[in-house]
Design a protein around this motif. Sequence first.
Motif, PDB file in Angstrom:
ATOM      1  N   GLY B  58       0.742  -1.201   0.054  1.00 25.76           N
ATOM      2  CA  GLY B  58       0.112   0.281   0.155  1.00 25.76           C
ATOM      3  C   GLY B  58       0.835   1.359  -0.066  1.00 25.76           C
ATOM      4  N   ASP B  59       2.062   1.188   0.300  1.00 23.75           N
ATOM      5  CA  ASP B  59       2.930   2.458   0.410  1.00 23.75           C
ATOM      6  C   ASP B  59       3.721   2.592  -0.851  1.00 23.75           C
ATOM      7  OD1 ASP B  59       2.171   3.054   3.079  1.00 23.75           O
ATOM      8  OD2 ASP B  59       3.782   1.600   3.701  1.00 23.75           O
ATOM      9  N   PRO B  60       3.811   3.871  -1.328  1.00 28.04           N
ATOM     10  CA  PRO B  60       4.679   4.050  -2.416  1.00 28.04           C
ATOM     11  C   PRO B  60       6.074   4.018  -2.191  1.00 28.04           C
ATOM     12  CG  PRO B  60       3.974   6.140  -1.726  1.00 28.04           C
ATOM     13  CD  PRO B  60       3.127   4.906  -0.946  1.00 28.04           C
ATOM     14  N   VAL B  61       6.601   3.120  -3.041  1.00 30.25           N
ATOM     15  CA  VAL B  61       8.089   2.742  -3.158  1.00 30.25           C
ATOM     16  C   VAL B  61       8.578   2.789  -4.739  1.00 30.25           C
ATOM     17  CG1 VAL B  61       9.620   0.779  -2.891  1.00 30.25           C
ATOM     18  CG2 VAL B  61       7.908   1.546  -1.125  1.00 30.25           C
ATOM     19  N   ARG B  62      10.098   3.121  -4.692  1.00 28.87           N
ATOM     20  CA  ARG B  62      10.795   3.139  -5.953  1.00 28.87           C
ATOM     21  C   ARG B  62      11.089   1.768  -6.182  1.00 28.87           C
ATOM     22  NH1 ARG B  62       9.850   8.286  -6.040  1.00 28.87           N
ATOM     23  NH2 ARG B  62      11.540   9.932  -6.101  1.00 28.87           N
TER      24      ARG B  62
END
Lengths: 279, 165
Positions: B58-62
């Motif tokens: 659910g969390d934005p990550v590169r």
Amino acid sequence: MKPAPFGYRRPSTVAEAVRELAADSGAKVLAGGQSLIPLLSMRLAAPSLLVDINEIPGLDAIEVDERGVRIGALARHAAVLADPDVRRVQPLVSLALANVAHATIRNRGTTVGSLVHADAAAEMPVVLLLTGGSVEVQGPSGRRTIAAPDLYVGPLESSLAHDEIAVAAFFPALAPGAGVAFSEIARRHGDYALVGAAALVTGRGQDETVRVGYLSAGDLPTVVDLTGVDETELGDAALAHLDPGDDIHATAAYRAQLVRVLTRRVVRAARAHAEGAER
Amino acid sequence: MSEELHPVRLTVNGVTHRVEVPARRLLSDALRHDVGLTGTHVGCEHGVCGACTVLVDGDPVRSCLMLAVSAADHEITTVEGLAAPDGTLSPVQQAFAECHGLQCGFCTPGFLTTITAGLRENPCPSHEQAREMIAGNLCRCTGYQNIVKAVERAAQIGASDKAAS
């Protein structure tokens, strides 16, 4: 822009991770990887083995009491930044973290990883130095605590032994009546700062102490004692201890000017914070 | 000498994929080459541009700053996973279309995933917060004005969807 080959282990305890590190002199720890993986991709680092500590239980704890804030090796910047107890007990940690990269990077990057990566352009090493914090490390012969001034020995170089893992960092609580501030100038908010400064002011009048920490103003994160310096002289007094360099982003002269501006700004803000904090 | 391969189970948009990858395979490359989902775009490959942003739990990550082996057993959402199964655009996708929030489209997958997660955390951002939400993503054609408008429009659509349901 692809990493060179390396081996990979994912231990489930710190002791097991330490054994993996000890067995391979070319091994490196992978926690958040937000600084390490770009170095691998650009082939500026080529470890033979990565020891991924992400599955070790318990390392993501953030513990706060009246003495200070203890941050586990796997606590992500985002989790530390979102913790209201951290903000209350040592507000400088939260103030600085808001400037660490972008939300997307903070979701993965770890505060302890940033501390031991020892980048003089990073925010958190300066905060550790200025607050008198320390890092707890575990190696084959057990645990030891490294005080911040003993941690930073060169550009991107910490005093951790090759087979030691940083398991936690401790930031002491802000003393009653003390004030802190953080400010940096970056080309884009969240990018590496051209120069950044953090201030810690304690006491009043004759008893006042003023210390300011700088990032991107030399090869190492640096704290300068500016106690008793007249407000108009603050920046130049700080520059006597700093060595801002030239690079493609800014000239040394421009960085020196930023030191002057930011020093005044953070000292003023920290004094205001101290006034407000002393209700 | 052949390189050691690691069996990895990647759960992407709710579907489990079993892949065998070397430890150095970046998640962005695993998604594109091993899983075959080319919606995730690879721009700078060192964490500056944000084009490869995906959601991990659910969390934005590169995805260029994460190894595929580290992504095992986490829930990954790529841009392909944002629309409804019947193809209905998500509020953020719809807002991008309405506000002309994209031109060449290269950076768009990273913006869509970043904003999707950003609005989940802060469903009605101020103008400044909308700008801050996208500060980690680079776009070379829109000048950002229409992307910021799209963030605000997506928040509106999200609010009216919520009111309607």
